[in-house]
Design an enzyme around this catalytic site. Structure first.
Site, PDB file in Angstrom:
ATOM      1  N   PRO A 139      60.649 -53.342 -24.459  1.00  0.00           N
ATOM      2  CG  PRO A 139      60.007 -52.516 -22.389  1.00  0.00           C
ATOM      3  CD  PRO A 139      61.088 -53.259 -23.074  1.00  0.00           C
ATOM      4  CE1 TYR A 163      52.247 -47.967 -31.524  1.00  0.00           C
ATOM      5  CE2 TYR A 163      54.559 -48.371 -31.013  1.00  0.00           C
ATOM      6  CZ  TYR A 163      53.291 -47.968 -30.616  1.00  0.00           C
ATOM      7  OH  TYR A 163      53.067 -47.584 -29.306  1.00  0.00           O
ATOM      8  CE1 TYR A 196      55.862 -45.220 -28.649  1.00  0.00           C
ATOM      9  CE2 TYR A 196      57.537 -46.407 -27.431  1.00  0.00           C
ATOM     10  CZ  TYR A 196      56.304 -46.360 -28.031  1.00  0.00           C
ATOM     11  OH  TYR A 196      55.493 -47.473 -27.991  1.00  0.00           O
ATOM     12  CE  LYS A 217      55.575 -54.215 -32.797  1.00  0.00           C
ATOM     13  NZ  LYS A 217      54.155 -53.949 -33.011  1.00  0.00           N
ATOM     14  CG  HIS A 277      46.067 -44.535 -29.044  1.00  0.00           C
ATOM     15  ND1 HIS A 277      47.120 -44.023 -28.338  1.00  0.00           N
ATOM     16  CD2 HIS A 277      44.951 -44.294 -28.315  1.00  0.00           C
ATOM     17  CE1 HIS A 277      46.671 -43.467 -27.214  1.00  0.00           C
ATOM     18  NE2 HIS A 277      45.346 -43.635 -27.176  1.00  0.00           N
TER      19      HIS A 277
HETATM   20  P1  FAS Z   1      54.089 -64.071 -18.744  1.00  0.00           P
HETATM   21  O1  FAS Z   1      55.439 -63.923 -18.104  1.00  0.00           O
HETATM   22  O2  FAS Z   1      53.149 -62.923 -18.737  1.00  0.00           O
HETATM   23  O3  FAS Z   1      53.296 -65.286 -18.044  1.00  0.00           O
HETATM   24  C1  FAS Z   1      53.968 -66.465 -17.689  1.00  0.00           C
HETATM   25  C2  FAS Z   1      53.170 -67.123 -16.573  1.00  0.00           C
HETATM   26  O4  FAS Z   1      53.800 -68.373 -16.258  1.00  0.00           O
HETATM   27  C3  FAS Z   1      53.198 -66.277 -15.302  1.00  0.00           C
HETATM   28  O5  FAS Z   1      51.886 -66.086 -14.822  1.00  0.00           O
HETATM   29  C4  FAS Z   1      54.064 -67.084 -14.350  1.00  0.00           C
HETATM   30  O6  FAS Z   1      53.646 -66.960 -13.001  1.00  0.00           O
HETATM   31  C5  FAS Z   1      53.846 -68.496 -14.857  1.00  0.00           C
HETATM   32  N1  FAS Z   1      54.939 -69.399 -14.481  1.00  0.00           N
HETATM   33  C6  FAS Z   1      56.260 -69.127 -14.458  1.00  0.00           C
HETATM   34  N2  FAS Z   1      56.942 -70.187 -14.003  1.00  0.00           N
HETATM   35  C7  FAS Z   1      56.018 -71.166 -13.750  1.00  0.00           C
HETATM   36  C8  FAS Z   1      56.093 -72.497 -13.254  1.00  0.00           C
HETATM   37  N3  FAS Z   1      57.261 -73.018 -12.901  1.00  0.00           N
HETATM   38  N4  FAS Z   1      54.946 -73.196 -13.120  1.00  0.00           N
HETATM   39  C9  FAS Z   1      53.751 -72.658 -13.481  1.00  0.00           C
HETATM   40  N5  FAS Z   1      53.612 -71.391 -13.932  1.00  0.00           N
HETATM   41  C10 FAS Z   1      54.742 -70.666 -14.069  1.00  0.00           C
HETATM   42  N6  FAS Z   1      55.369 -56.033 -23.217  1.00  0.00           N
HETATM   43  C11 FAS Z   1      54.865 -55.002 -23.913  1.00  0.00           C
HETATM   44  O7  FAS Z   1      54.384 -55.213 -25.039  1.00  0.00           O
HETATM   45  N7  FAS Z   1      54.885 -53.730 -23.384  1.00  0.00           N
HETATM   46  C12 FAS Z   1      55.385 -53.487 -22.127  1.00  0.00           C
HETATM   47  O8  FAS Z   1      55.390 -52.359 -21.663  1.00  0.00           O
HETATM   48  C13 FAS Z   1      55.898 -54.535 -21.354  1.00  0.00           C
HETATM   49  N8  FAS Z   1      56.390 -54.315 -20.090  1.00  0.00           N
HETATM   50  C14 FAS Z   1      56.891 -55.382 -19.387  1.00  0.00           C
HETATM   51  C15 FAS Z   1      57.410 -55.217 -18.074  1.00  0.00           C
HETATM   52  C16 FAS Z   1      57.946 -56.304 -17.374  1.00  0.00           C
HETATM   53  C17 FAS Z   1      58.482 -56.108 -15.964  1.00  0.00           C
HETATM   54  C18 FAS Z   1      57.982 -57.572 -17.973  1.00  0.00           C
HETATM   55  C19 FAS Z   1      58.590 -58.761 -17.231  1.00  0.00           C
HETATM   56  C20 FAS Z   1      57.480 -57.761 -19.257  1.00  0.00           C
HETATM   57  C21 FAS Z   1      56.926 -56.661 -19.964  1.00  0.00           C
HETATM   58  N9  FAS Z   1      56.386 -56.816 -21.248  1.00  0.00           N
HETATM   59  C22 FAS Z   1      55.880 -55.792 -21.961  1.00  0.00           C
HETATM   60  C23 FAS Z   1      56.353 -58.081 -21.853  1.00  0.00           C
HETATM   61  C24 FAS Z   1      55.173 -58.822 -21.281  1.00  0.00           C
HETATM   62  O9  FAS Z   1      54.002 -58.074 -21.507  1.00  0.00           O
HETATM   63  C25 FAS Z   1      55.179 -60.173 -21.919  1.00  0.00           C
HETATM   64  O10 FAS Z   1      55.463 -60.109 -23.303  1.00  0.00           O
HETATM   65  C26 FAS Z   1      53.899 -60.922 -21.696  1.00  0.00           C
HETATM   66  O11 FAS Z   1      53.637 -60.943 -20.322  1.00  0.00           O
HETATM   67  C27 FAS Z   1      54.091 -62.306 -22.289  1.00  0.00           C
HETATM   68  O12 FAS Z   1      53.077 -63.119 -21.836  1.00  0.00           O
HETATM   69  P2  FAS Z   1      53.380 -64.643 -21.473  1.00  0.00           P
HETATM   70  O13 FAS Z   1      54.197 -65.228 -22.542  1.00  0.00           O
HETATM   71  O14 FAS Z   1      52.053 -65.210 -21.107  1.00  0.00           O
HETATM   72  O15 FAS Z   1      54.351 -64.588 -20.205  1.00  0.00           O
HETATM   73  C1  PHB Z   2      52.706 -49.180 -21.786  1.00  0.00           C
HETATM   74  O1  PHB Z   2      51.695 -48.444 -21.841  1.00  0.00           O
HETATM   75  O2  PHB Z   2      52.975 -49.856 -20.772  1.00  0.00           O
HETATM   76  C2  PHB Z   2      53.630 -49.243 -22.969  1.00  0.00           C
HETATM   77  C3  PHB Z   2      53.218 -48.684 -24.170  1.00  0.00           C
HETATM   78  C4  PHB Z   2      54.068 -48.757 -25.266  1.00  0.00           C
HETATM   79  C5  PHB Z   2      55.310 -49.363 -25.133  1.00  0.00           C
HETATM   80  C6  PHB Z   2      55.711 -49.923 -23.918  1.00  0.00           C
HETATM   81  C7  PHB Z   2      54.861 -49.855 -22.821  1.00  0.00           C
HETATM   82  O3  PHB Z   2      56.145 -49.418 -26.194  1.00  0.00           O
END
Ligand code: FAS
Ligand code: PHB
Length: 389
Positions: A292, A384, A200, A296, A72
């Site tokens: 989000p 961005y 957005y 980032k 994009h």
């Molecule tokens: P993660 O949370 O992805 O991974 C951590 C891992 O550690 C998990 O698999 C978990 O099961 C494991 N873990 C936890 N406790 C443990 C333990 N005690 N023992 C062993 N393993 C354990 N970011 C965006 O950029 N755009 C978005 O739209 C967006 N939407 C999101 C929506 C939600 C609901 C959430 C919670 C986050 C969102 N994020 C978004 C942020 C998300 O993408 C994170 O930044 C990303 O998953 C970060 O990756 P990790 O640091 O690997 O953490």
């Molecule tokens: C998504 O596609 O999940 C998404 C994209 C941009 C954002 C947040 C979420 O800023």
């Protein structure tokens, strides 16, 4: 079991780190609490910065992303009157890659066994020990049997709720946090996106985001009060709200369909300092959370991993202990810039319950300024697409 690096968490941070360390000849093991299917079932990020794409290229794991992902060159801010397009490609010479976190994680998971990356799933009761020493270890249970991994370094990639951050003494750590008074209700549906680029929207009824996963799969969000329950939001109610908030032009292009996933995620800005203590490093959501809005979260996890690999290669290959000591400051410098951008775009694009007419005028004036200033658009574009690592 003995290894060089014990990694806790097999989300994107843990798997990226594990693959990159293996590629550098550094022995490591990844411990994950859930099953691989459970990790893949969590619908999260959708937009990848250059740093994240670059790490997948470095691993030679970018083929499916390049085949199925959507580059994009711009995105849009809607203020109820017009669409303000931010020409990311024109202003930065770079682009973002629309490719779901689920798919990136799947690519990393599928490559683990063929590449000899050991990932232990369903590892229960993970606990960190002796992280202040040069011989830390991690205990866990697997199939009811207690186990232990002795390592030289432990890296916490265990997300916001994992044990790693909590292993750092409270006297050492400092938390910076802002919890937002709303969450994002997200819906995933196998329908074509309403626009070829992200929108957005800041509407008087609230925030909306039109995103996508592919030309046939859309991802939408609206902000809702924290008191809302996802079961109170039928698909029709969400589609109706999106049509209003995204505005008539986008609404006319919305294709409705049954949700294949629907959830409400709370929003917070959160940073824990330091991101290293003794023999423990923190990467990704274990150390920081962003709203989000700026897309980032996943990308900050990738830049943390970039810095962690740099430090650990210097340490294990050249005995450079300063490289590990310097990891936290290096990672935090970029973390805070992304925290600022995510907070700023969240403030601009959401209606806060505590805001009055003055704050609303500030939003209108800022959007007006962005619409009329290439300099203002460049600032948004370079954040961005991702600041340099
Ligand atoms: P993660 O949370 O992805 O991974 C951590 C891992 O550690 C998990 O698999 C978990 O099961 C494991 N873990 C936890 N406790 C443990 C333990 N005690 N023992 C062993 N393993 C354990 N970011 C965006 O950029 N755009 C978005 O739209 C967006 N939407 C999101 C929506 C939600 C609901 C959430 C919670 C986050 C969102 N994020 C978004 C942020 C998300 O993408 C994170 O930044 C990303 O998953 C970060 O990756 P990790 O640091 O690997 O953490
Ligand atoms: C998504 O596609 O999940 C998404 C994209 C941009 C954002 C947040 C979420 O800023």
């Amino acid at each position: 079991m003995k290894t060089d690096v014990a990694i806790i968490g097999a989300g994107p941070a843990g798997l990226l780190l594990g693959h990159l360390l293996r590629a550098e000849g550094i022995a490591c093991v990844v411990l994950e609490r859930q099953t691989g299917d459970y990790v893949l079932s969590r619908i999260r990020a959708g937009v990848l910065e250059r740093v994240t794409v670059g790490l997948m290229e470095r691993l030679g794991l970018d083929a499916r992303m390049k085949a199925e992902g959507l580059p994009h060159g711009g995105f849009n801010l809607a203020d109820g009157e017009r669409l303000i397009r931010i020409d990311v490609a024109g202003l930065t010479g770079d682009s973002v890659m629309v490719y779901g976190q689920t798919e990136l994680t799947r690519d990393l998971m599928d490559a683990a066994e063929p590449r000899g990356l050991e990932v232990i799933y369903e590892a229960g009761d993970v606990a960190l020990h002796a992280i202040d020493s040069d011989s830390p270890y991690v205990t866990y249970s697997k199939d009811g049997v207690a186990a232990r991994i002795d390592a030289r370094i432990v890296v916490g990639c265990d997300g916001f709720h994992g044990p790693s951050r909590r292993a750092i003494p409270a006297s050492v750590g400092q938390v910076f946090e802002r919890v937002y008074p709303f969450g994002w209700l997200g819906i995933l549906a196998d329908v074509p996106p309403c626009n070829h680029e992200l929108i957005y929207a800041n509407h008087e009824r609230g925030f909306a985001l039109a995103s996508m996963r592919s030309p046939t799969r859309s991802r939408y969000y609206i902000d809702v009060p924290l008191t809302e329950k996802v079961e109170d939001w039928s698909d029709d109610r969400i589609w109706d709200e999106l049509a209003v908030r995204l505005g008539p032009e986008a609404a006319a292009q919305i294709t409705r369909g049954p949700s294949i996933e629907k959830s409400i995620a709370p929003l917070r800005s959160f940073v824990f300092e330091p991101m290293r203590h003794g023999s423990l490093l923190l990467c990704g959501d274990s150390a920081h959370i962003v709203p989000p809005t700026g897309a980032k979260g996943l990308n900050l996890a990738a830049s943390d991993v970039h810095y962690a690999v740099e430090a650990l290669v210097a340490f294990f290959r050249h005995g450079d202990a300063d490289a590990v000591a310097g990891y936290s400051a290096k990672a935090l410098a970029r973390v805070w810039k992304s925290e600022r951008f995510s907070w700023s775009l969240t403030k601009l694009m959401h209606r806060f319950p505590e805001d009055g007419p003055f704050e609303r005028r500030m939003q209108v004036a800022e959007l007006d300024y962005i619409a009329s200033s290439e300099a203002a658009q460049r600032v948004i574009a370079e954040n961005y697409v991702g600041l340099p690592v």
